[in-house]
Design a protein around this motif. Structure first.
Motif, PDB file in Angstrom:
ATOM      1  N   THR A 209       0.286  -1.407  10.847  1.00  9.54           N
ATOM      2  CA  THR A 209      -0.571  -2.453  10.299  1.00  9.54           C
ATOM      3  C   THR A 209      -0.063  -3.827  10.710  1.00  9.54           C
ATOM      4  O   THR A 209      -0.836  -4.698  11.144  1.00  9.54           O
ATOM      5  CB  THR A 209      -0.626  -2.350   8.764  1.00  9.54           C
TER       6      THR A 209
ATOM      7  N   GLU B 155       0.380   5.119   1.486  1.00 11.88           N
ATOM      8  CA  GLU B 155       0.518   4.789   2.906  1.00 11.88           C
ATOM      9  C   GLU B 155       1.915   5.127   3.395  1.00 11.88           C
ATOM     10  O   GLU B 155       2.900   4.927   2.675  1.00 11.88           O
ATOM     11  CB  GLU B 155       0.237   3.300   3.123  1.00 11.88           C
ATOM     12  N   THR B 156       2.017   5.642   4.624  1.00 15.81           N
ATOM     13  CA  THR B 156       3.328   5.965   5.182  1.00 15.81           C
ATOM     14  C   THR B 156       4.007   4.722   5.738  1.00 15.81           C
ATOM     15  O   THR B 156       3.358   3.710   6.015  1.00 15.81           O
ATOM     16  CB  THR B 156       3.211   7.008   6.307  1.00 15.81           C
TER      17      THR B 156
ATOM     18  N   LYS C 273       0.149   3.329  -2.803  1.00 16.15           N
ATOM     19  CA  LYS C 273      -1.122   4.063  -2.760  1.00 16.15           C
ATOM     20  C   LYS C 273      -1.059   5.259  -1.809  1.00 16.15           C
ATOM     21  O   LYS C 273      -2.082   5.906  -1.560  1.00 16.15           O
ATOM     22  CB  LYS C 273      -2.245   3.118  -2.316  1.00 16.15           C
TER      23      LYS C 273
ATOM     24  N   ASP D 146       2.673   3.892   9.164  1.00 13.52           N
ATOM     25  CA  ASP D 146       1.362   3.249   9.095  1.00 13.52           C
ATOM     26  C   ASP D 146       1.491   1.794   8.663  1.00 13.52           C
ATOM     27  O   ASP D 146       0.743   0.928   9.141  1.00 13.52           O
ATOM     28  CB  ASP D 146       0.446   4.007   8.130  1.00 13.52           C
ATOM     29  N   THR D 147       2.437   1.519   7.783  1.00 13.49           N
ATOM     30  CA  THR D 147       2.690   0.128   7.397  1.00 13.49           C
ATOM     31  C   THR D 147       3.131  -0.683   8.615  1.00 13.49           C
ATOM     32  O   THR D 147       2.641  -1.793   8.860  1.00 13.49           O
ATOM     33  CB  THR D 147       3.781   0.058   6.308  1.00 13.49           C
TER      34      THR D 147
ATOM     35  N   SER E  78       0.811  -1.219   0.000  1.00 20.66           N
ATOM     36  CA  SER E  78       0.000   0.000   0.000  1.00 20.66           C
ATOM     37  C   SER E  78       0.844   1.270   0.000  1.00 20.66           C
ATOM     38  O   SER E  78       0.290   2.373  -0.089  1.00 20.66           O
ATOM     39  CB  SER E  78      -0.946   0.001   1.204  1.00 20.66           C
ATOM     40  N   LEU E  79       2.176   1.135   0.093  1.00 19.50           N
ATOM     41  CA  LEU E  79       3.027   2.309  -0.066  1.00 19.50           C
ATOM     42  C   LEU E  79       2.812   2.946  -1.423  1.00 19.50           C
ATOM     43  O   LEU E  79       2.921   4.171  -1.574  1.00 19.50           O
ATOM     44  CB  LEU E  79       4.506   1.929   0.098  1.00 19.50           C
TER      45      LEU E  79
END
Length: 332
Positions: A99, A91-92, A89, A95-96, A86-87
């Motif tokens: 998750t 995402e930081t 898209k 945040d990864t 999702s990076l």
């Protein structure tokens, strides 16, 4: 298994490692080397724990080694690939990491092209008050502590297979040759080798070995800088050659690869300057015919390169065990 109490929740750098911590890792890795020689190579030490390999930068040896180490300890593994994450898209990185924390991760192995990313994730885990250990698997031009430890283990095991320990290197001469400017491996090795009391000689063209490296190193060892290779190799017991990291070079730091090999490549002729039983190391991947001649790389009488890869699994098992031993059963 070493008896010293391990208190680190994170392994981000070797700059503040103590001699006792080095020896704890070496002795624990020696125990796991014995485990890896058994017919059944798996132990239940970290059963029920989750190790997430968050590699934001490409890797073969380090990533595979950490994954195998975790599996040998019976941990569950999660493998992250930046290109399909999702990076892409927006995402930081933090945040990864959060998750993976929400999935129940106990330890995170982090590699990133920028210095300080593993430390930033470790600080965030601490801020959140969770006991998630972060292990730096290489960050930018900062450090690569597990590689430094496996190099140390490779050398110490050669000197004493039954009891590898830091003090075995006291007084030994070790030459590190190559792209030191861009090498996180060199930085970690400088910390560990000078802590052992070894005499460490750095050799590279001036563009790849700035004077600031004279400020590195701790402990009882000595550190020397050379812009020619011959004084570094003279009577050396071990020679570590480093890859030219062309992907990190933002300007023309070398005239050509051919000229570099002529001036700083490790060859049989050059090894005649060293001790008769000199051994050669390389953290990989290797540019054959550039940092080291191809025939020398494959010669078991001189090369420790394959042993380094083997040592990597035992050392990374030791680090995961030490960081996770307070969270699960720890029998071998």
């Amino acid at each position: 298994m070493a008896n010293t109490t391990w208190t680190r929740n994170h392994v981000l750098s070797l700059s503040d490692f103590t001699p006792d911590e080095y020896n704890t890792v070496l002795q624990t890795a020696a125990s796991f080397s014995e485990v890896l020689s058994r017919r059944t190579k798996k132990v239940p030490t970290l059963q029920g724990q989750v190790v997430a390999n968050l590699f934001f930068e490409s890797s073969t040896r380090t990533r595979s080694s950490f994954e195998l180490a975790a599996k040998r300890l019976s941990a569950d593994t999660l493998n992250f690939a930046a290109a399909t994450s999702s990076l892409t898209k927006g995402e930081t990185i933090l945040d990864t990491a959060k998750t993976y924390l929400a999935m129940g991760t106990d330890m995170m192995v982090i590699r990133h092209k920028e210095s300080g990313v593993p430390s930033a994730i470790a600080q965030e885990m601490d801020r959140l008050g969770v006991k998630v250990g972060v292990l730096n698997a290489g960050d930018g031009q900062h450090e690569h502590p597990s590689q430094g430890l496996l190099d140390l283990f490779t050398i110490c095991t050669l000197l004493n297979p039954q009891e590898p320990r830091l003090e075995l290197l006291a007084g030994k001469k070790i030459a590190i040759v190559g792209d030191i400017l861009h090498s996180r491996v060199a930085r970690s090795n400088i910390w560990s080798l000078t802590a052992s009391g070894a005499e460490v000689h750095l050799a590279a063209p001036p563009t790849l070995l700035p004077k600031l490296f004279a400020d590195y190193g701790i402990g009882t060892g000595k550190l020397f800088l050379h812009w020619q290779i011959e004084p570094a190799l003279q009577n050396a017991d071990f020679v570590m050659t480093l890859r030219l990291q062309k992907e990190r070079m933002t300007s023309h730091l070398l005239p050509s690869l051919r000229e570099y090999h002529q001036l700083f490549g490790i060859t049989r002729d050059r090894l005649q300057l060293c001790q008769p039983n000199v051994k050669v190391l390389h953290p990989g991947p290797v540019n054959r015919g550039v940092e080291i001649s191809s025939d020398l790389m494959d010669d078991p009488d001189f090369s420790l390169i394959s042993q380094q890869v083997t040592s990597g699994v035992a050392v990374r098992m030791a680090l995961l065990y030490l960081m996770g031993s307070g969270k699960a059963g720890n029998s071998l």
